[in-house]
Design a protein around this motif. Structure first.
Motif, PDB file in Angstrom:
ATOM      1  N   SER A 161       0.818  -1.214   0.000  1.00 15.40           N
ATOM      2  CA  SER A 161       0.000   0.000   0.000  1.00 15.40           C
ATOM      3  C   SER A 161       0.853   1.265   0.000  1.00 15.40           C
ATOM      4  O   SER A 161       0.347   2.353  -0.291  1.00 15.40           O
ATOM      5  CB  SER A 161      -0.930   0.007   1.212  1.00 15.40           C
ATOM      6  OG  SER A 161      -0.192   0.031   2.417  1.00 15.40           O
ATOM      7  N   SER A 215      -7.454  -1.645  -9.644  1.00 16.73           N
ATOM      8  CA  SER A 215      -8.639  -1.357  -8.844  1.00 16.73           C
ATOM      9  C   SER A 215      -8.534   0.042  -8.231  1.00 16.73           C
ATOM     10  O   SER A 215      -7.496   0.424  -7.679  1.00 16.73           O
ATOM     11  CB  SER A 215      -8.785  -2.403  -7.741  1.00 16.73           C
ATOM     12  OG  SER A 215      -9.737  -2.001  -6.780  1.00 16.73           O
ATOM     13  N   ASP A 238     -10.003   0.943  -5.595  1.00 17.36           N
ATOM     14  CA  ASP A 238      -9.841   0.769  -4.143  1.00 17.36           C
ATOM     15  C   ASP A 238      -8.367   0.678  -3.772  1.00 17.36           C
ATOM     16  O   ASP A 238      -7.928   1.257  -2.766  1.00 17.36           O
ATOM     17  CB  ASP A 238     -10.583  -0.490  -3.684  1.00 17.36           C
ATOM     18  CG  ASP A 238     -12.094  -0.344  -3.793  1.00 17.36           C
ATOM     19  OD1 ASP A 238     -12.565   0.808  -3.771  1.00 17.36           O
ATOM     20  OD2 ASP A 238     -12.781  -1.370  -3.901  1.00 17.36           O
ATOM     21  N   ASN A 288      -6.859   4.217  -4.253  1.00 17.36           N
ATOM     22  CA  ASN A 288      -7.254   5.159  -3.198  1.00 17.36           C
ATOM     23  C   ASN A 288      -6.603   4.842  -1.861  1.00 17.36           C
ATOM     24  O   ASN A 288      -6.426   5.738  -1.018  1.00 17.36           O
ATOM     25  CB  ASN A 288      -8.775   5.165  -3.050  1.00 17.36           C
ATOM     26  CG  ASN A 288      -9.479   5.725  -4.273  1.00 17.36           C
ATOM     27  OD1 ASN A 288      -8.922   6.568  -4.975  1.00 17.36           O
ATOM     28  ND2 ASN A 288     -10.689   5.259  -4.544  1.00 17.36           N
ATOM     29  N   ASN A 289      -6.242   3.571  -1.666  1.00 16.46           N
ATOM     30  CA  ASN A 289      -5.614   3.168  -0.403  1.00 16.46           C
ATOM     31  C   ASN A 289      -4.097   3.353  -0.420  1.00 16.46           C
ATOM     32  O   ASN A 289      -3.435   3.168   0.601  1.00 16.46           O
ATOM     33  CB  ASN A 289      -5.955   1.704  -0.116  1.00 16.46           C
ATOM     34  CG  ASN A 289      -5.561   1.275   1.278  1.00 16.46           C
ATOM     35  OD1 ASN A 289      -5.838   1.980   2.253  1.00 16.46           O
ATOM     36  ND2 ASN A 289      -4.884   0.137   1.380  1.00 16.46           N
TER      37      ASN A 289
END
Length: 560
Positions: A498, A511, A513, A516-517
């Protein structure tokens, strides 16, 4: 008188009747003579033909066989006609069997079993006539044929005909499928060739688009330089700040010649930092873009009290050919270039300008191997590429315990992909004996370096040794990742994924997600966010950190 009268009366009509009778008698006589002549001729032909042994070496064919079958039909024994029909049927199937066998050989199929069956079947047809019982009763007799023997012969021929038809039916389907498969393979091969050419052309066009300087960026650099020339009093050199060498602050290294890209990296870090005044950015560019880079950060000071140092590659005096192997290799290549081209043509040649561009770009890229020499008073530094965007506060990276290792990076391997074997030549004994081909590769772009551990492990010396060994590019082809993998082999600590998400410059299926992470997103690949070929779904993540209030962006029609 009566007699005379009767005779005279009948004499007139009797003369006419006698004429008719003589005419018809003549016709009958002629017809009878022709009939006798035809019968005699036929008898002579039938009695003088060769022996009717039906001794066929294979099976009769052609005009003689046809005449023979005709006269057999005229003969009184119908069994001989039946025998001839059986021969014709067998002969037709032998021809068909041989044709399929030849077709199979032409297709070069793996059907040796079927080919043997075809050959055996053709031989069996021919061997029937060699049987003694059939030879004596059917083919070497002048009398009538034995019907029982003929029936047995017909049964054997029909059994073989039936088997031949089954084999041909099976083979026909197989050959038709094989022919379709072969045509499909040829089509696939042709399509693959076209696809390969299209991919090469696409990659070449994408590479040109990625490496070319957009008109808007060129305009921006020119406007910034013009601003410096027009107002020299505004852009006097500042004295170095003490923060540039303060090891208690958070230091970043960014090496680039792209003004707008560097500004986005710095702005995204500061926007997401909890204490921006503790962040120091060390920007290094080439001499050509030094003025433009300085003017930008003068005109648009970093928010939050963060500090920016802008220097040129040439300011670091240790970067010379006596110390840096890559620079020495470039100078050697340059000398060979001059020997192959006359000086007056070399300076005019476009390849010379390309050579100079690649030299500067390579040196900016390889500058990452000299961080301890560049910043001798620092303990840790975060290296960032110019095509990244920071989305979270990064101070947590300085708190990670690297366990005595030098490099903290996100690993990129999965399955068999992105292993050392993809970047290094393991057929070379030096690579094969010292490194593991299955070792996991990691990514440049966001790396936290422990400079104290770097100095203790003498990583720069390790890099120099390997770079000197690769003078002929036998160990790896090009780039900075392969020598980085070797230099920091067993000295890299894997970070959580991450921290650094890659692929926004080539992979459209990441993705949102995951993005954004992520603390840092990386536009590695050809589709850089400042280019027209950037992927639209990711571009806004970069453009929101562009300083749109900068007047020269509107002047240069910078499309963001």
């Amino acid at each position: 008188m009566a007699v005379a009268i009767r005779g005279a009366r009948g004499g007139g009509s009797g003369g006419v009747g006698a004429g008719f009778r003589s005419f018809f008698s003549y016709r009958i006589f002629v017809s009878a003579m022709f009939s006798l002549l035809f019968i005699a001729t036929a008898t002579v032909l039938l009695t003088t033909r060769p022996s009717t042994t039906h001794q066929h070496s294979r099976f009769r064919s052609g005009g003689n066989a046809y005449m023979h079958r005709t006269f057999v039909a005229l003969n009184s024994d119908p069994l001989k006609t039946r025998l001839d029909l059986i021969y014709r049927q067998a002969n037709d199937h032998i021809t068909l069997v041989k044709a399929y066998a030849a077709y199979a050989r032409k297709l070069k199929l793996d059907i040796s079993r079927q080919l043997k069956m075809f050959d055996d079947l053709a031989k069996n047809f021919s061997d029937i006539t060699s049987k003694p019982s059939y030879k004596s009763s059917l083919f070497e007799t002048d009398g009538n044929l034995d019907e029982d023997v003929l029936r047995q012969f017909e049964k054997e021929v029909k059994d073989r005909v039936k088997f031949a038809r089954l084999l041909i039916a099976e083979s026909k389907e197989n050959y038709d499928n094989q022919l379709k498969i072969q045509k499909l393979k040829d089509t696939i091969f042709a399509v693959r060739e076209l696809l390969g050419k299209a991919k090469k052309n696409g990659a070449f066009a994408s590479s040109i688009a990625a490496k070319s300087i957009p008109k808007s960026l060129h305009c921006l650099a020119m406007r910034l330089v013009e601003e410096r020339i027009s107002h020299p009093e505004k852009y006097k050199e500042d004295l170095p700040k003490s923060e540039f060498e303060d090891p208690d602050l958070y230091h970043y290294a960014i090496f680039s010649d792209n003004v707008i890209a560097v500004s986005v990296v710095v702005r995204s870090v500061v926007k997401n930092a909890e204490e921006p005044w503790k962040h120091v950015f060390h920007v290094v560019t080439d001499r050509m873009n030094l003025a433009a880079m300085k003017v930008w950060f003068k005109m648009r000071p970093v928010e939050g009290g963060a500090h920016v140092e802008v220097r040129a590659l040439e300011d670091y005096k240790f970067m010379n050919s006596a110390y840096v192997p890559v620079l020495r290799q470039f100078e050697s290549a340059k000398q060979r270039f001059y020997l192959e081209h006359k000086m007056e043509n070399a300076t005019k040649d476009g390849s010379y300008m390309k050579f100079r561009y690649l030299e500067h770009m390579s040196m900016l890229n390889h500058l990452r191997f000299y961080l301890p020499e560049m910043y001798p008073k620092l303990h840790k530094i975060l290296f960032l590429d110019d095509d990244v965007v920071v989305q979270k506060d990064l101070t947590g990276l300085w708190k990670i315990d690297l366990s005595g290792k030098v490099n903290g990076a996100v690993e990129t391997c999965f399955g068999s992909f992105h292993r050392f074997s993809q970047y290094l030549n393991f057929s070379h004994p030096l690579i094969r004996e010292r490194l593991n081909p299955k070792a996991c590769a990691w990514a440049y772009g966001m790396n936290i370096f422990d400079l104290d551990a770097w100095r203790r492990k003498k990583c720069t010396e390790t890099y120099h040794n390997w770079q000197n060994l690769n003078v002929d590019r036998a160990l790896w082809k090009s780039g900075t990742l392969p020598p980085g993998l070797i230099t920091f082999y067993s000295l890299t600590k894997s970070l959580d994924k991450s921290w650094h998400v890659l692929g926004l410059g080539y992979n459209p299926s990441i993705s949102m997600d995951v993005i954004n992470n992520a603390a840092v997103i990386h536009y590695n690949g050809n589709m850089k966010p400042w280019l027209d070929i950037a992927m639209n779904q990711y571009k806004n993540l970069w453009t929101k950190y562009v300083d749109n209030d900068m007047e020269f962006l509107q002047t240069c029609n910078f499309g963001v």
